[in-house]
Write a protein that holds these residues in place. Sequence first.
Motif, short mmCIF file in Angstrom:
data_model
loop_
_atom_site.label_atom_id
_atom_site.label_comp_id
_atom_site.label_asym_id
_atom_site.label_seq_id
_atom_site.Cartn_x
_atom_site.Cartn_y
_atom_site.Cartn_z
N SER A 5 -15.01 19.08 139.20
CA SER A 5 -15.07 17.94 139.76
C SER A 5 -13.70 17.59 140.06
O SER A 5 -12.72 17.73 139.45
CB SER A 5 -15.74 16.90 138.92
N ARG A 6 -13.52 16.67 140.97
CA ARG A 6 -12.20 16.23 141.65
C ARG A 6 -12.34 14.67 141.89
O ARG A 6 -13.28 14.15 142.23
CB ARG A 6 -11.65 17.04 142.69
N HIS A 7 -11.10 14.09 141.58
CA HIS A 7 -11.24 12.43 141.89
C HIS A 7 -10.12 12.31 142.73
O HIS A 7 -9.04 13.01 142.89
CB HIS A 7 -10.64 11.93 140.51
N SER A 8 -10.54 11.42 143.81
CA SER A 8 -9.67 10.85 144.73
C SER A 8 -9.78 9.37 145.18
O SER A 8 -10.86 8.71 144.52
CB SER A 8 -9.73 11.67 146.13
N PHE A 9 -9.03 8.96 146.04
CA PHE A 9 -9.05 7.46 146.38
C PHE A 9 -9.24 7.60 147.96
O PHE A 9 -8.49 8.54 148.51
CB PHE A 9 -7.92 6.68 146.17
N GLU A 10 -10.33 7.00 148.42
CA GLU A 10 -10.28 6.77 150.01
C GLU A 10 -10.03 5.39 150.49
O GLU A 10 -10.38 4.54 149.60
CB GLU A 10 -11.54 7.33 150.62
N LEU A 81 -21.86 2.45 155.12
CA LEU A 81 -21.91 2.87 156.60
C LEU A 81 -20.61 3.20 156.92
O LEU A 81 -20.42 4.28 157.63
CB LEU A 81 -22.69 1.85 157.22
N ASP A 82 -19.48 2.20 156.74
CA ASP A 82 -18.18 2.76 157.04
C ASP A 82 -17.49 3.87 156.36
O ASP A 82 -17.04 4.69 156.89
CB ASP A 82 -17.36 1.50 156.61
N PHE A 83 -18.03 3.98 155.02
CA PHE A 83 -17.54 4.91 154.28
C PHE A 83 -18.30 6.44 154.82
O PHE A 83 -17.38 7.52 154.70
CB PHE A 83 -17.98 4.78 152.88
N ILE A 84 -19.62 6.35 155.23
CA ILE A 84 -20.06 7.48 155.46
C ILE A 84 -19.39 8.16 156.79
O ILE A 84 -19.12 9.25 156.94
CB ILE A 84 -21.56 7.50 155.77
N GLU A 85 -19.14 7.15 157.92
CA GLU A 85 -18.27 7.34 159.11
C GLU A 85 -16.92 7.84 158.76
O GLU A 85 -16.47 8.90 159.28
CB GLU A 85 -18.34 6.19 159.88
N ALA A 86 -16.41 7.34 157.86
CA ALA A 86 -14.94 7.78 157.50
C ALA A 86 -14.86 9.21 156.96
O ALA A 86 -13.80 9.98 157.22
CB ALA A 86 -14.22 6.81 156.61
N LEU A 87 -15.87 9.66 156.28
CA LEU A 87 -15.69 10.75 155.57
C LEU A 87 -16.65 11.96 156.14
O LEU A 87 -16.69 13.04 156.00
CB LEU A 87 -16.59 10.45 154.03
N LYS A 88 -17.06 11.31 157.53
CA LYS A 88 -17.65 12.29 158.46
C LYS A 88 -18.93 12.89 157.68
O LYS A 88 -19.24 14.27 157.96
CB LYS A 88 -16.79 13.34 158.97
N LEU A 89 -19.67 12.22 156.95
CA LEU A 89 -20.93 12.83 156.12
C LEU A 89 -22.02 12.81 157.20
O LEU A 89 -22.27 11.83 157.95
CB LEU A 89 -21.02 11.91 154.97
N LYS A 90 -22.82 13.82 156.90
CA LYS A 90 -24.02 14.04 157.68
C LYS A 90 -25.12 14.64 156.74
O LYS A 90 -24.91 15.39 155.87
CB LYS A 90 -23.71 14.87 159.01
N ASN A 91 -26.37 14.53 157.26
CA ASN A 91 -27.51 15.02 156.48
C ASN A 91 -27.36 14.99 154.99
O ASN A 91 -27.51 15.76 154.21
CB ASN A 91 -27.44 16.65 156.85
N ILE A 92 -27.15 13.57 154.55
CA ILE A 92 -26.87 13.21 153.47
C ILE A 92 -28.27 12.97 152.51
O ILE A 92 -29.22 12.52 153.24
CB ILE A 92 -26.26 11.99 153.21
N HIS A 93 -28.05 13.39 151.32
CA HIS A 93 -29.19 13.10 150.38
C HIS A 93 -28.78 11.74 149.68
O HIS A 93 -27.83 11.83 148.85
CB HIS A 93 -29.58 14.30 149.53
N LEU A 94 -29.47 10.63 149.83
CA LEU A 94 -28.91 9.42 149.35
C LEU A 94 -29.83 9.12 148.02
O LEU A 94 -31.08 9.10 148.00
CB LEU A 94 -29.16 8.28 150.19
N VAL A 95 -29.04 8.92 146.74
CA VAL A 95 -29.72 8.88 145.47
C VAL A 95 -28.95 7.49 144.87
O VAL A 95 -27.70 7.41 144.93
CB VAL A 95 -29.33 9.97 144.63
#
Lengths: 262, 390
Positions: A5-10, A81-95
């Motif tokens: 696993s890796r840790h980062s700040f966005e 919703l901003d976070f998802i846009e910023a990370l350009k995430l698509k087809n997400i499984h949200l848990v």
Amino acid sequence: MTVASRHSFEQVAACRVSVLRGGAGDPLLFLHGARGAGRWLPFMDHLAEKFEVIVPEHPGFGLSDTPAWLDNIGDVAYFYLDFIEALKLKNIHLVGSSLGGWIASEIAIRDQHPFRTLTLVAPAGIHVNGAPTADIFLWSREELTRNLFYSQDLAEAALNYPMSEEEQNIQLRNSITMAKLAWQPRLHDPDLKKWLHRVHLATLILWGDSDRLIPPAYGPAFQSLIPGSRLEVIPQCGHLPHIERTAEFVSAVGKFIGTARS
Amino acid sequence: MKFFFFHLMPYAALDLAGAAKYKSVSVLLPNSFYDPVQGHALYTRYLDEMEYADQLGFDGVCVNEHHQTPYGLMPTPGVTAGALTQRTRRAKIAVLGRALPLLNNPLTVAEEFAMLDNITGGRLIAGLVRGIGAEYHAWGANPATSHERFHEAHDLILRAWTETGPFAFEGKHYQFNYVNPWPRPYQQPHPPIWIPSQGSRETIEWASDPKRRYVYLQTFSPVAAVAKYMAMYKEEAAKRGYEAAPTQLGWAVPVYVAETDEQAYREAKPHIENFFNRFLRMTPEMLLPPGYLSYESMKGVMKSKASITGGSKTIDDLLKSGMFLCGSAATVRQQIENYQKQIGFGYLLTMLQFATLPHELTKRNSELFAREVIPGLRHLAEIPAPTGAK
């Protein structure tokens, strides 16, 4: 198998947010509960065999900032919703678990197009009249810990875990943010249940049969509000199935997502 | 020095053995423990005691707001204060205070206080507080927004008293198109504002600000804490370029006076121990809900593990820490004189009835304090009458 696993700040919406990540595949965004995300846990490891598991710490929790705009649960939903846009995430499984399940529900009624599936693990967010949730703010740390688990061996282990000063300070910050979001109305948003019918995602609801924080009666209530959702009750399990029944949890989520894909 | 008579109006008829079976007497003790017939008698008795304080020459009488507890039976202190406007002739009436963050509309406080001030022709002292932690449980108010709501409500009340209405108030928690309360306060620009606190740097920085100079009251604390926070107030004032006057500092403390030290000790012991160990009993989670103190203050509390609810206290513990003043008139007079000289407060708010202390003992305590303690201390911190904030 252990996944690195890796840790980062966005930086998103003027908030520096702490993120743990591991694995590869479709993104699986896990939203933590009231006690924060903390460490990379075994259930994340197992899920990371099939997915890119992304575990942010909510604004005001853990190592993430407390932004000035953070007032209510809707703010957290829009932040993601901003976070998802910023990370350009698509087809997400949200848990989402508990508070995280509440946030996931609030996100889904606002915008569901980034998601493939939704898994709610003993989510907060609604109130069922006559079936009050536990008063988590009135419990001592010991009462809370004991009531979180069906297995008192797990509770014992959690109580004996020696918290560092830094971890204690994080718990303190988490509890303050939790109060801000969930003190009143307690653990729910009266508007959420009015709009859950808009969720058209394949949805799995998981509940421990011995949940003493949010009673299992909330499972059918959630299920009836989200069209086509499925409810699975895990036996001999408290409020945290992903911790207490890791194997069953991982298998249920894996199967559900596999079915939803085909 | 000025001397005030502070009353909590406790439910003195409490079944102590029965109440001991509950986790806390605040919030969780069933109100079936309250008997209205006893309650009626107690309200009458307590109003008599406060009326008598006025006759005995106390400079003021103090009431306060507490919810869902036998510790104090004044959820709406304006009712008590209203009765006192007709029972007293000379004493100031200090409402210490209204708990602003618990209210949905703080303008009710601007109105209620202005009414009391007008009815008494300017005898009101306006206490503003956040309420104790348990009240956030009892009232469903969010402790995490307590500070913001307190400050915003305070700003609204001050503007309501000092600006010509109608004007619009555009806050985060409170919004009004028309702020234009009738009546306006009798005292101009507004009644004196007192800030009771258990001690916090944030409160002291705010209260001591040169544009406020509010009276800071340290309540029910060890004398070391009284000294520490009053020194902090003076330092904060000095940092901002002025010297804090004794009129800006008050100490609220239970006091018991009898003929001899031994008699005072013996008579007070069960009642003062009831007060601290039984009436104030609550869990740490009730006392300090998350966000009630700032993150930084709370870290300090976690380190020191200090709390007013921590453990059972004997009268000896209380006397040693100075949380209780007790003895013959000469002993108590000497103690107050010493503390006043060390610490420099100008107001002493004496709580002469506490918990189960019966009427006859309260009456004698009040008489001895007024006749044999106050006169010897009047000359300390000789100060003009309180003049309000500006």
